[in-house]
Enzyme design. Structure first.
Site, mmCIF file in Angstrom:
data_model
loop_
_atom_site.group_PDB
_atom_site.id
_atom_site.type_symbol
_atom_site.label_atom_id
_atom_site.label_comp_id
_atom_site.label_asym_id
_atom_site.label_seq_id
_atom_site.Cartn_x
_atom_site.Cartn_y
_atom_site.Cartn_z
ATOM 1 N N SER A 141 3.702 -5.220 -10.451
ATOM 2 C CA SER A 141 2.903 -4.119 -11.022
ATOM 3 C C SER A 141 3.613 -2.800 -10.748
ATOM 4 O O SER A 141 4.418 -2.694 -9.818
ATOM 5 C CB SER A 141 1.485 -4.106 -10.435
ATOM 6 O OG SER A 141 1.522 -4.152 -9.031
ATOM 7 N N GLU B 191 3.113 1.583 -10.610
ATOM 8 C CA GLU B 191 2.147 2.689 -10.483
ATOM 9 C C GLU B 191 2.697 3.965 -11.123
ATOM 10 O O GLU B 191 3.859 4.319 -10.921
ATOM 11 C CB GLU B 191 1.861 2.921 -8.991
ATOM 12 C CG GLU B 191 0.855 4.031 -8.760
ATOM 13 C CD GLU B 191 0.397 4.073 -7.315
ATOM 14 O OE1 GLU B 191 0.026 3.017 -6.757
ATOM 15 O OE2 GLU B 191 0.411 5.177 -6.745
ATOM 16 N N ARG C 52 -11.019 6.092 -1.104
ATOM 17 C CA ARG C 52 -11.731 7.281 -0.657
ATOM 18 C C ARG C 52 -11.040 8.531 -1.189
ATOM 19 O O ARG C 52 -11.679 9.523 -1.517
ATOM 20 C CB ARG C 52 -11.763 7.350 0.878
ATOM 21 C CG ARG C 52 -12.499 8.582 1.381
ATOM 22 C CD ARG C 52 -12.213 8.877 2.832
ATOM 23 N NE ARG C 52 -10.846 9.308 3.049
ATOM 24 C CZ ARG C 52 -10.370 9.686 4.223
ATOM 25 N NH1 ARG C 52 -11.147 9.655 5.290
ATOM 26 N NH2 ARG C 52 -9.116 10.065 4.345
ATOM 27 N N ASP D 99 -8.008 11.577 -0.409
ATOM 28 C CA ASP D 99 -7.774 12.401 0.783
ATOM 29 C C ASP D 99 -8.934 13.352 1.020
ATOM 30 O O ASP D 99 -9.605 13.784 0.091
ATOM 31 C CB ASP D 99 -6.442 13.136 0.644
ATOM 32 C CG ASP D 99 -5.299 12.143 0.813
ATOM 33 O OD1 ASP D 99 -5.401 11.273 1.701
ATOM 34 O OD2 ASP D 99 -4.342 12.219 0.030
ATOM 35 N N LYS E 42 -14.140 -3.413 3.559
ATOM 36 C CA LYS E 42 -13.918 -3.273 2.101
ATOM 37 C C LYS E 42 -13.999 -4.649 1.446
ATOM 38 O O LYS E 42 -14.546 -4.799 0.360
ATOM 39 C CB LYS E 42 -12.548 -2.634 1.829
ATOM 40 C CG LYS E 42 -12.363 -1.238 2.436
ATOM 41 C CD LYS E 42 -11.100 -0.570 1.896
ATOM 42 C CE LYS E 42 -10.357 0.200 2.937
ATOM 43 N NZ LYS E 42 -9.253 1.021 2.429
ATOM 44 N N PHE F 68 6.551 13.409 2.033
ATOM 45 C CA PHE F 68 5.459 12.536 1.642
ATOM 46 C C PHE F 68 5.133 11.531 2.755
ATOM 47 O O PHE F 68 3.967 11.273 3.063
ATOM 48 C CB PHE F 68 5.876 11.824 0.350
ATOM 49 C CG PHE F 68 4.735 11.253 -0.408
ATOM 50 C CD1 PHE F 68 3.710 12.074 -0.862
ATOM 51 C CD2 PHE F 68 4.669 9.896 -0.671
ATOM 52 C CE1 PHE F 68 2.643 11.538 -1.564
ATOM 53 C CE2 PHE F 68 3.605 9.353 -1.361
ATOM 54 C CZ PHE F 68 2.596 10.183 -1.809
ATOM 55 N N HIS G 263 4.218 -4.208 -5.685
ATOM 56 C CA HIS G 263 3.633 -3.097 -6.445
ATOM 57 C C HIS G 263 4.569 -1.900 -6.280
ATOM 58 O O HIS G 263 4.710 -1.376 -5.173
ATOM 59 C CB HIS G 263 2.239 -2.784 -5.884
ATOM 60 C CG HIS G 263 1.557 -1.628 -6.545
ATOM 61 N ND1 HIS G 263 0.918 -1.721 -7.765
ATOM 62 C CD2 HIS G 263 1.413 -0.332 -6.151
ATOM 63 C CE1 HIS G 263 0.406 -0.544 -8.096
ATOM 64 N NE2 HIS G 263 0.699 0.320 -7.133
#
Ligand code: FAD
Length: 284
Positions: A8, A10, A101, A103, A159, A210, A260
Site C-alpha cells: 500500500s 500513502e 487521534r 496530533d 483499539k 520529522f 505500507h
C-alpha cells in the site's frame, strides 16, 4: 513471481493545482505496481478534511482502492459531519479507514479536543457496524506522548478491543524495535496484523526534523552517513535506497503481512526499492 504480502502507498492531499497534477501522475505510476490501496492523510480542521475527501473520491473515480485517514476533535467537528463524511465514503465504495487521534493542538489554550483512536473506532463501529475494515496506528518505538512502553501497548490493545482489524506502524529504521513490539503485542493478546510503515529516504534535513517530532529514531550510523553527504542528493538517495531495501528484505523474510510506503507523493523512491524487491509494473 507472485508476492504473498500486501502493498500500500500513502499520499497527503496537495494544497496547490501543480501539487494535485503531480499526485495524479504519481498515483498513475504507482498503480502499475498493483497495490492493495492508496491511503490519504488527514489534517485537523475543515479545509484539509475536504482535501482528503477529494483525493479519496478522485482515487475511487480512477478505479483504485483508497483508504482515508480520519480523526475527530471536539471543537473542530461535530458527530453529524463525521457521519456524513463516512456515508460519502461508503457510497463511493470505500471499504477501509485509518482511525486516528491526530496530533494534539500545540496551543495549550486551544479548545480543540481530539478523541482517542479507540474511541473513534468505537464510534464508527456503533454507527456503521462492519461496513468498514478499520485500521489504526501503532508505534514500535512507542508514541511520544505515551506514559510508558506497556501503557502504549495497552492502548493499542484497546483499539483492537473497540473493533480495529489491523494496524500500520510509524516508520522505523531499527528492525529489532519492530520484532520486539510484535512480541510484546502478542503477549498482550493482540493477534491482528501489524503492517510496518516504510519511509524511503530522500532528504536528511526533513527526515531528521520529522523523526524528532514523531519519535522515530535514526540510528547513529545512519545519521553519520547521511550527514557526511551534505547536499549530495544522489548519494543520500543511493544510500537510502540500499538501507531501506535491506530493511524491507529482512521484514519480508520475517513474514510481515505487508509493506505500507510513506511516499510523500513521490513515485520514484518507492519504485526503486520495490524493483529491488522484485516488484515491478505488471506483477501482483
Ligand atoms: P491514540 O491511539 O489515541 O494514542 C495517542 C497517545 O495516547 C498514545 O501515547 C497512547 O498511548 C495514548 N492513548 C491512546 N488511547 C488512549 C486513551 N483512550 N486514554 C488515554 N491515553 C490513550 N496524523 C495526522 O494528523 N494525520 C494523518 O493522516 C496521520 N496518519 C498516520 C498514519 C500512520 C500509519 C501513523 C502511524 C500515524 C499517523 N498520524 C497522522 C500521526 C498520528 O495522528 C499521531 O501520532 C497522533 O499523535 C496519535 O494518533 P493515534 O491514533 O496513534 O492516537
Amino acid at each position: 513471481m507472485t508476492k504473498d504480502w500486501l502493498l500500500s502507498f500513502e499520499f497527503f492531499p496537495p494544497k496547490t493545482q501543480p501539487g494535485a497534477e503531480k499526485l495524479a501522475r504519481t498515483r498513475e505510476t504507482l498503480a502499475r505496481l498493483a497495490p492493495e490501496y492508496f491511503s490519504v492523510t488527514y489534517g485537523a480542521g475543515g479545509s484539509t478534511r475536504d482535501n482528503t475527501r477529494d483525493v479519496v473520491l478522485e482515487t475511487r473515480a480512477a478505479g483504485l482502492d483508497a483508504m482515508p485517514h480520519l480523526s475527530f476533535a471536539f471543537g473542530d467537528d461535530d458527530a453529524n459531519a463525521i457521519k456524513t463524511l463516512l456515508e460519502t465514503y461508503r457510497q463511493a465504495g470505500v471499504s477501509r479507514l485509518l482511525a486516528l487521534r491526530g496530533d494534539l493542538p500545540s496551543d495549550p489554550e486551544s479548545t480543540r479536543k481530539p478523541i482517542h483512536a479507540n474511541e473513534l473506532v468505537a464510534f464508527i463501529r456503533e454507527h456503521f457496524g462492519e461496513q468498514f475494515n478499520l485500521q489504526v496506528a501503532a508505534y514500535p518505538e512507542i508514541h511520544p506522548d505515551a506514559k510508558s512502553y506497556q501503557d502504549d501497548i495497552h492502548w493499542l490493545g484497546e483499539k483492537f478491543k473497540a473493533g480495529a482489524d489491523g494496524a500500520i506502524t510509524q516508520y522505523f529504521f531499527n528492525i529489532d524495535a519492530y520484532w520486539y513490539f510484535l512480541d510484546q503485542a502478542a503477549k498482550a493478546g493482540i493477534d491482528k496484523p501489524i503492517v510496518p510503515g516504510i519511509m524511503p529516504i530522500t532528504n536528511f534535513t526533513s527526515l531528521a526534523r520529522f523523526s524528532a517530532g514523531c519519535g522515530a529514531e535514526i540510528p547513529r550510523w545512519m545519521a553519520k552517513k547521511l550527514e557526511q553527504y551534505g547536499d549530495d542528493q544522489a548519494s543520500i538517495i543511493a544510500f537510502g535506497t540500499d538501507v531501506i531495501t535491506q530493511l524491507c528484505e529482512r521484514l519480508l523474510e520475517g513474514g510481515v503481512p505487508g509493506l505500507h510506503f510513506y511516499t510523500m507523493n513521490q513515485a520514484q523512491p518507492s519504485i526503486d526499492i520495490l524493483s529491488r524487491l522484485g516488484v515491478s509494473a505488471g506483477q501482483s
